[in-house]
Design an enzyme around this catalytic site. Structure first.
Site, PDB file in Angstrom:
ATOM      1  N   TYR A 150      -2.078  -1.215  10.566  1.00  6.23           N
ATOM      2  CA  TYR A 150      -2.128  -1.443   9.169  1.00  6.23           C
ATOM      3  C   TYR A 150      -0.905  -0.885   8.305  1.00  6.23           C
ATOM      4  O   TYR A 150      -0.367  -1.782   7.473  1.00  6.23           O
ATOM      5  CB  TYR A 150      -3.311  -0.562   8.303  1.00  6.23           C
ATOM      6  CG  TYR A 150      -3.877  -0.843   6.948  1.00  6.23           C
ATOM      7  CD1 TYR A 150      -4.069  -1.981   6.459  1.00  6.23           C
ATOM      8  CD2 TYR A 150      -3.247   0.134   6.095  1.00  6.23           C
ATOM      9  CE1 TYR A 150      -4.349  -2.221   5.118  1.00  6.23           C
ATOM     10  CE2 TYR A 150      -3.431  -0.062   4.563  1.00  6.23           C
ATOM     11  CZ  TYR A 150      -4.173  -1.476   3.963  1.00  6.23           C
ATOM     12  OH  TYR A 150      -4.317  -1.371   2.799  1.00  6.23           O
TER      13      TYR A 150
ATOM     14  N   SER B  62       0.863  -1.096  -0.081  1.00  8.10           N
ATOM     15  CA  SER B  62      -0.016   0.060   0.028  1.00  8.10           C
ATOM     16  C   SER B  62       0.875   1.242   0.221  1.00  8.10           C
ATOM     17  O   SER B  62       2.234   1.177   0.368  1.00  8.10           O
ATOM     18  CB  SER B  62      -0.897   0.084   1.239  1.00  8.10           C
ATOM     19  OG  SER B  62      -1.546   1.179   1.476  1.00  8.10           O
TER      20      SER B  62
HETATM   21  N1  LIG Z   1      -8.658  -0.066  -1.768  1.00  7.56           N
HETATM   22  C1  LIG Z   1      -7.626   0.547  -1.496  1.00  7.56           C
HETATM   23  O1  LIG Z   1      -7.799   1.681  -1.306  1.00  7.56           O
HETATM   24  C2  LIG Z   1      -6.340   0.090  -1.125  1.00  7.56           C
HETATM   25  C3  LIG Z   1      -5.184   0.493  -0.939  1.00  7.56           C
HETATM   26  C4  LIG Z   1      -3.930   0.172  -0.676  1.00  7.56           C
HETATM   27  C5  LIG Z   1      -3.676  -1.194  -0.335  1.00  7.56           C
HETATM   28  N2  LIG Z   1      -4.857  -1.989  -0.485  1.00  7.56           N
HETATM   29  C6  LIG Z   1      -4.529  -3.444  -0.617  1.00  7.56           C
HETATM   30  O2  LIG Z   1      -5.154  -4.264  -1.394  1.00  7.56           O
HETATM   31  C7  LIG Z   1      -5.426  -5.400  -1.043  1.00  7.56           C
HETATM   32  C8  LIG Z   1      -6.836  -5.826  -1.581  1.00  7.56           C
HETATM   33  O3  LIG Z   1      -7.767  -4.860  -0.945  1.00  7.56           O
HETATM   34  P1  LIG Z   1      -9.149  -4.408  -1.700  1.00  7.56           P
HETATM   35  O4  LIG Z   1      -8.950  -2.925  -1.457  1.00  7.56           O
HETATM   36  O5  LIG Z   1      -9.684  -5.058  -3.080  1.00  7.56           O
HETATM   37  O6  LIG Z   1     -10.101  -4.842  -0.600  1.00  7.56           O
HETATM   38  P2  LIG Z   1     -11.520  -5.739  -0.598  1.00  7.56           P
HETATM   39  O7  LIG Z   1     -11.998  -5.754   0.742  1.00  7.56           O
HETATM   40  O8  LIG Z   1     -12.357  -5.360  -1.705  1.00  7.56           O
HETATM   41  O9  LIG Z   1     -10.853  -7.110  -0.789  1.00  7.56           O
HETATM   42  C9  LIG Z   1     -10.109  -8.099  -0.201  1.00  7.56           C
HETATM   43  C10 LIG Z   1     -10.485  -9.204  -0.173  1.00  7.56           C
HETATM   44  O10 LIG Z   1      -9.758 -10.087   1.067  1.00  7.56           O
HETATM   45  C11 LIG Z   1     -10.297 -10.905   1.439  1.00  7.56           C
HETATM   46  N3  LIG Z   1      -9.764 -11.383   2.579  1.00  7.56           N
HETATM   47  C12 LIG Z   1      -9.682 -10.612   3.885  1.00  7.56           C
HETATM   48  N4  LIG Z   1      -9.071 -11.401   4.682  1.00  7.56           N
HETATM   49  C13 LIG Z   1      -8.684 -12.660   4.332  1.00  7.56           C
HETATM   50  C14 LIG Z   1      -8.101 -13.991   4.670  1.00  7.56           C
HETATM   51  N5  LIG Z   1      -7.810 -13.784   5.986  1.00  7.56           N
HETATM   52  N6  LIG Z   1      -8.195 -14.932   3.852  1.00  7.56           N
HETATM   53  C15 LIG Z   1      -8.643 -14.660   2.736  1.00  7.56           C
HETATM   54  N7  LIG Z   1      -9.040 -13.568   2.005  1.00  7.56           N
HETATM   55  C16 LIG Z   1      -9.426 -12.859   2.984  1.00  7.56           C
HETATM   56  C17 LIG Z   1     -11.951 -10.341   1.543  1.00  7.56           C
HETATM   57  O11 LIG Z   1     -12.720 -11.163   1.907  1.00  7.56           O
HETATM   58  C18 LIG Z   1     -11.917  -9.533   0.381  1.00  7.56           C
HETATM   59  O12 LIG Z   1     -12.752 -10.337  -0.627  1.00  7.56           O
HETATM   60  C19 LIG Z   1      -5.374  -5.592   0.244  1.00  7.56           C
HETATM   61  O13 LIG Z   1      -4.157  -6.173   0.726  1.00  7.56           O
HETATM   62  C20 LIG Z   1      -5.476  -3.964   0.654  1.00  7.56           C
HETATM   63  O14 LIG Z   1      -4.601  -3.846   2.023  1.00  7.56           O
HETATM   64  C21 LIG Z   1      -6.024  -1.525  -0.786  1.00  7.56           C
END
Ligand SMILES: NC(=O)c1ccc[n+]([C@@H]2O[C@H](COP(=O)([O-])OP(=O)(O)OC[C@H]3O[C@@H](n4cnc5c(N)ncnc54)[C@H](O)[C@@H]3O)[C@@H](O)[C@H]2O)c1
Length: 260
Positions: free
Chosen positions: A144, A131
């Site tokens: 986080y 991130s």
């Molecule tokens: N959306 C943002 O702005 C953003 C920014 C920086 C980083 N991220 C990172 O991107 C990645 C994806 O996040 P996203 O934004 O698509 O969120 P999201 O919540 O849409 O998707 C995350 C997915 O991970 C799954 N998950 C959570 N814990 C889990 C576990 N223990 N085992 C298996 N699956 C699990 C959830 O069920 C969900 O489907 C994450 O690592 C998040 O930290 C997101």
């Protein structure tokens, strides 16, 4: 056909990545702990598995499924993640452990489970979703941020350990992206959300597919000499000092007294 595992694939960046790789001719196993929300994959004809990445046994299951279904693995996209906001006083240690359990331990367990299959691949690659919070800190988001900083340390260290085997490992550092993780913020705190959008030079949040396209590049032969890298895709949000700007359509002029 190359073979990919994508975790956290029920929604957001993981789903967009699984869809994009599948469209691009990859065999894909979409994994997530939320079995119901994986229904989209079955409908699209993409293989899926319910697995919790924080559990060693579930990582073993995922990789056994990869082997049984596709006979190998070329790209492990270890993307599953959870948020964990709260001040240092307020956030309980048990909640910090949950964040680390998924975001950091999940990645380590995934790498350990995937390595035996990746070692048989002609183009092995690992991508971890870190991130912008992995390269900078923000108030009341220490748990986080710590988990995402740790992923970059993992990538840098393992790139030096696994490079001699031809295994590449990189991190994607997404900026604000419209997913399940951030949707709530837009709904519950629209004014704060609007302010955050203004701080991004491109003046919008990313679509999940704009992150998937970077992951697609990182696992592809086009990135064959890229390893140990933390690739920021954030609409330009991280390159400023944060003291001035960015320039916006609403307030285009930066007063000369500030920058001259
Ligand atoms: N959306 C943002 O702005 C953003 C920014 C920086 C980083 N991220 C990172 O991107 C990645 C994806 O996040 P996203 O934004 O698509 O969120 P999201 O919540 O849409 O998707 C995350 C997915 O991970 C799954 N998950 C959570 N814990 C889990 C576990 N223990 N085992 C298996 N699956 C699990 C959830 O069920 C969900 O489907 C994450 O690592 C998040 O930290 C997101």
């Amino acid at each position: 056909m190359p073979i990919a595992l994508v975790t956290g694939a029920a929604d957001g960046i993981g789903r967009a990545t699984a869809e994009r790789l599948y469209r691009g001719g990859w065999n894909v196993l979409a994994a997530d702990r939320d079995a119901d929300k994986l229904g989209w994959a079955q409908k699209a004809g993409i293989a899926s598995i319910a697995a919790d990445v924080s559990l060693e046994a579930d990582n073993a299951l995922m990789l056994a499924e990869m082997k049984a279904r596709f006979g190998g693995l070329d790209a492990a996209v270890l993307n599953a993640g959870v948020t964990g906001g709260g001040s240092i006083d307020a956030l309980a240690f048990a909640d910090f452990q949950k964040v680390i359990g998924v975001n950091l331990f999940g990645a380590v367990l995934g790498i350990k489970a995937a390595l035996p299959l990746l070692r048989n691949s002609a183009q092995p690659a690992i991508v971890l979703t870190s991130s912008t919070m992995g390269v900078a800190g923000d108030a009341e988001n220490w748990a986080y941020c710590a988990s995402k900083h740790a992923l970059i340390g993992l990538v840098r260290s393992l790139s030096r350990e696994l490079g001699c085997e031809g295994i590449r490992i990189n991190a994607l550092c997404p900026g604000p992206t419209k997913t399940g993780m951030t949707r709530m913020m837009e709904e519950l705190a629209p004014e704060h959300f609007a302010l955050m959008v203004q701080k991004v030079p491109l003046q919008r949040w990313a679509d999940p597919d704009e992150m998937a396209s970077v992951i697609e590049f990182l696992v592809s032969p086009a990135a064959s000499y890229v390893t140990g890298h933390a690739m920021v895709a954030d609409g330009g949000a991280m390159v400023g000092t944060g003291l001035v700007g960015p320039k916006t359509a609403a307030a285009p002029a930066i007063p000369p007294a500030i920058n001259h």
